[in-house]
Design an enzyme around this catalytic site. Structure first.
Site, PDB file in Angstrom:
ATOM      1  CG  HIS A  79      -5.186   3.165   6.096  1.00 15.96           C
ATOM      2  ND1 HIS A  79      -6.597   3.127   6.295  1.00 15.96           N
ATOM      3  CD2 HIS A  79      -5.278   3.479   4.622  1.00 15.96           C
ATOM      4  CE1 HIS A  79      -7.431   3.702   5.349  1.00 15.96           C
ATOM      5  NE2 HIS A  79      -6.515   4.020   4.314  1.00 15.96           N
ATOM      6  CG  ASP A  93      -1.692   5.138   3.624  1.00 13.69           C
ATOM      7  OD1 ASP A  93      -1.542   5.486   2.337  1.00 13.69           O
ATOM      8  OD2 ASP A  93      -2.498   5.460   4.458  1.00 13.69           O
ATOM      9  CG  ASN A 100      -4.961   7.952  -4.492  1.00 10.50           C
ATOM     10  OD1 ASN A 100      -3.768   7.353  -4.729  1.00 10.50           O
ATOM     11  ND2 ASN A 100      -5.009   8.596  -3.341  1.00 10.50           N
ATOM     12  CG  HIS A 150       1.087  15.236   0.651  1.00 10.75           C
ATOM     13  ND1 HIS A 150       0.063  15.260  -0.643  1.00 10.75           N
ATOM     14  CD2 HIS A 150       0.646  14.267   1.398  1.00 10.75           C
ATOM     15  CE1 HIS A 150      -1.133  14.612  -0.093  1.00 10.75           C
ATOM     16  NE2 HIS A 150      -0.880  13.924   0.973  1.00 10.75           N
ATOM     17  CG  ASN A 154      -8.202  10.009   6.155  1.00  9.46           C
ATOM     18  OD1 ASN A 154      -8.613   9.860   7.604  1.00  9.46           O
ATOM     19  ND2 ASN A 154      -8.897  10.209   5.290  1.00  9.46           N
ATOM     20  CG  HIS A 196      -1.898   1.083   1.179  1.00  9.31           C
ATOM     21  ND1 HIS A 196      -3.241   1.155   1.911  1.00  9.31           N
ATOM     22  CD2 HIS A 196      -1.814   2.470   0.922  1.00  9.31           C
ATOM     23  CE1 HIS A 196      -3.715   2.222   1.830  1.00  9.31           C
ATOM     24  NE2 HIS A 196      -3.075   3.074   1.109  1.00  9.31           N
ATOM     25  CG  LEU A 246       4.390   4.688  -6.590  1.00 10.66           C
ATOM     26  CD1 LEU A 246       4.935   3.777  -7.359  1.00 10.66           C
ATOM     27  CD2 LEU A 246       5.395   5.021  -5.421  1.00 10.66           C
ATOM     28  NE  ARG A 247       0.997  11.529  -3.341  1.00 12.80           N
ATOM     29  CZ  ARG A 247      -0.145  11.204  -2.389  1.00 12.80           C
ATOM     30  NH1 ARG A 247      -1.184  10.763  -3.050  1.00 12.80           N
ATOM     31  NH2 ARG A 247      -0.171  11.574  -1.238  1.00 12.80           N
TER      32      ARG A 247
END
Lengths: 307, 428
Positions: free
Chosen positions: B232, B305, B94, B309, B278, B60, B63-64
């Site tokens: 998570h 997770d 996502n 950022h 989160n 999990h 990698l954006r």
């Protein structure tokens, strides 16, 4: 004596002896306020900027008059009319004001912790004029000043604070400040508006407004935001008023002559009826005057740093 | 290329051999696990005093890429993974566009192949556009190479749709990974609801927001005899619900992330946005329950997770800050410190949680050093201590609440597919 921090972020961080110092200074400032000519040279040559991301009348005007009475240059910025509306970050806005020579930046912001973020990134002293649900330290200082002025001391005084404790920065700042000065704090409100863990901070809590007020020296109402009922936290202002209003019968459980306080603006008929807001025991109007005195004292002490 | 790992201690709970063995790697595979191997022409990796582990597998991470390459790319993520001792990672869907179709899965795979370092297994979206409305083409996603499906980041609020997802996934034996969070109960909160949120005046997120959906998914999986994996896990209540569901024979598995047993909501004090994540960091009671769940097998594995950022998205008001912790490069140290060094479990169990168990959940071969098997090996120094510094991190995301902290247990070398990926702590 100057304050130990460049910033005034909250009552939580403020040592008891500095609270004392600010309140003592405010007493002097109040005398100046009572004079015909209120002008003093204390802040001559100093610049103060009020950076407000939320609407406010009394806090903003109170700071502005405090600064101007003491001869500071004073500018106000509203988030909706500034480059903030163009998407400038808080840090960039703060640095811009810094570069213009602001000695003090007064900030009000809907996000808890915004003044702390700003303070880390600017040279200017930062005053928290209310951040989210976190703190409103100058309100607590003026409340404490008022209590001390009327009752002679804070130690041992029982203060009942009633209303939307969950969302209230006034309740938090008063809780930190009053307990530090030896007062007993009782917090009360509907169970949906009471956050968890309050007892661990030395407060007593109840959902019974009469129990809260019982034998209190001071009864303080908190403003109810009307939008809270939409989120299902209580059914209606009508029901709130019926069970949690500080009406004369409720106030009769307090000590005779107990002070009635409110940070304002009062929703008449909700937090308390007009008959209480305007009664002999009410010091709501004096709180406003004392707010100017306390802010004068704070600005004075903060600008003395490093002198 | 021949590599010979000499004099190390093999911790290999799911392989044939454990203990003081040398490992010979030839042509990308492990060809010999024996004591005192001597051979000419092999590069020697001196591992005396070090531990030799199967390469970790993170089921999990984020990698954006595509879409948010300023936060992380597949390449920088795969490098960060290798530096953290991971031989393989599974990345969530996502992105922008989201990985909800074969084309995006194919793109991720080809970018990962160019990047090298850790192997990348894409996770497909459950619903088209991650919108939580219509199912994504699950069969085709699987065919394209998705190893699981998840709308991670966005909980499935529609219980009936979730039921359909779990049942439909049976057609392809596809693992569904569920992000459990009742959005309405979470009520736009920013941190764990409790004493600290009260003190800081930050809106709290109730544990119940996670737990009611964990319970819902366990009930759905039980009712329809379907498999579900809970992402998570962060609360004591979730651990207990999953424990009971497993006892009742429900096909539920779950993961937690190192920050849920290594930090608490106290880390938010000072409005530290690097501690905003989160689900949120909880309390020490929750952390203790999570450790107990890892020890008794209720929690099947540790996943990072990893949510990198950019500084600009963290250097703002707490309420406006992005949620997420960059975790690939600290997972091993945090697990070692808080699970093994703290005396909660043996090294073997921790290694299983980081390597073999996630492979098994995803049905991917790996997580053990075996004769003839792929040479994915991580060599660690349990005695090494270091202070976590931004400058040393290779992930583009430096957002971790552990910055400046002294960590113990360090990944020294990572060998992936028989090739150096990390040597002496440095990405090659």
């Amino acid at each position: 004596m100057a304050l130990s921090s460049k910033d005034m972020l909250g009552m939580k961080e403020l040592p008891a002896h500095e609270i004392e110092e600010i309140l003592n200074n405010a007493a002097v400032m109040k005398q100046i306020l009572m004079q015909d000519s209120k002008k003093t040279p204390h802040l001559l040559g100093k610049s103060i900027v009020a950076l407000f991301y939320e609407n406010s009348t009394r806090t903003r005007v109170s700071f502005e008059l405090a600064g101007k009475y003491m001869s500071a240059a004073f500018a106000s910025v509203s988030a909706n009319t500034s480059s903030v509306a163009k998407g400038e970050t808080l840090i960039d806005t703060g640095k811009t004001l810094d570069m213009m020579g602001a000695d003090i930046i007064i900030i009000r912001h809907p996000c808890s912790g915004a003044p702390h973020l700003l303070a880390k990134h600017v040279e200017a002293g930062v005053i928290n004029a209310g951040d989210g649900m976190n703190e409103h330290p100058t309100q607590a200082l003026l409340d404490m000043f008022t209590i001390r002025e009327k009752l002679g001391a804070l130690k041992g005084v029982k203060v009942a604070i009633v209303g939307d404790v969950l969302h209230s920065r006034v309740a938090r700042s008063n809780l930190w400040g009053l307990t530090k000065m030896g007062a007993r704090v009782m917090l009360a409100g509907p169970a949906t508006l009471m956050p968890p863990g309050l007892n661990s901070f030395g407060a007593e809590t109840t959902t019974d407004v009469r129990e809260a007020v019982k034998n209190a020296d001071v009864v303080m109402g908190l403003r109810i935001q009307k939008e809270r009922q939409q989120s299902g936290l209580f059914p209606s202002l009508r029901e709130y008023a019926r069970y949690f209003s500080l009406n004369p019968e409720v106030i009769s459980h307090a000590k005779p002559g107990a002070l009635v306080m409110h940070p304002g603006p009062v929703n008449r008929g909700v937090e308390m009826p007009s008959s209480v807001a305007d009664c002999e025991q009410s010091v709501i109007r004096e709180q406003v005057t004392n707010g100017v005195a306390v802010r004068m004292a704070l600005l004075y002490l903060m600008t003395r740093r490093g002198n | 290329m021949k590599l010979l790992i000499k004099n190390g201690t093999l911790i290999n709970p799911h392989g044939e051999k454990n203990g003081a063995y040398d490992v010979l790697i030839e042509g990308g595979r492990v060809t010999k696990i024996e004591k005192g191997i001597e051979i000419n022409g092999a590069e020697i990796i001196e591992a005396a005093g070090k531990h030799v582990l199967p390469g970790f597998f993170d089921m999990h991470c984020h990698l954006r890429e595509p879409g948010y390459e300023y936060q992380e790319t597949i390449r920088t993520g795969a490098m960060a993974a290798a530096r953290g001792g991971y031989a393989a990672i599974a990345c969530m869907a996502n992105t922008n566009p989201p990985a909800d179709c074969a084309a995006v899965i194919g793109y991720i795979k080809s970018r990962a192949a160019e990047a090298g370092y850790a192997k990348v297994y894409p996770v497909g979206a459950v619903t088209a556009g991650l919108r939580g409305e219509a199912l994504a083409e699950m069969g085709e996603l699987k065919e394209a190479g998705a190893v699981a499906v998840s709308d991670d980041g966005r909980p499935m609020m529609d219980a009936n749709l979730m039921k359909n997802v779990l049942v439909y996934a049976k057609n392809f034996d596809m693992l569904v990974i569920s992000h459990c969070e009742d959005i309405l109960l979470a009520n736009e909160g920013h941190m764990n609801e409790g004493v600290v949120s009260t003190e800081l005046g930050l809106k709290g997120i109730s544990r119940a927001a996670e737990e009611v959906m964990v319970a819902r998914d366990a009930i759905l999986a039980g009712t329809y005899d379907a498999r579900v994996h809970i992402a998570h896990v962060s609360t004591a209540g979730s651990v207990e619900i999953i424990r009971q569901a497993k006892k009742a024979g429900v096909k539920v598995s779950c993961e937690t992330a190192p920050h849920y047993f290594s930090a608490t909501d106290e880390a938010v004090r000072g409005f530290n946005t690097n501690a905003k994540v989160n689900p949120p960091l909880r309390t020490k009671e929750d952390a203790a329950a999570i450790i107990a769940g890892l020890c008794d097998g209720t929690i099947d594995c540790i996943a990072t997770d990893h949510a990198p950022h950019h500084e600009d998205d963290k250097n703002v008001e707490f309420a406006y800050a992005a949620s997420g912790i960059s975790g690939l490069e600290t997972a091993f140290s945090l697990s070692y410190m808080n699970l093994v060094k703290a005396g909660k479990m043996g090294l073997e169990r921790m290694v299983s949680l980081l390597s073999y168990n996630p492979c098994k959940i995803l049905g991917i071969k790996g997580g053990a050093i075996t004769q003839g098997g792929e040479a994915d090996i991580t060599i660690v120094d349990l005695d090494a201590e270091y202070v976590l510094k931004k400058e040393d991190m290779v992930s583009l995301g430096k957002n971790t609440p552990f910055l400046g902290q002294k960590l113990a247990g360090k990944v020294i070398h990572t060998v992936i597919g028989g090739k150096w990926a990390v040597r002496d702590g440095k990405v090659i």
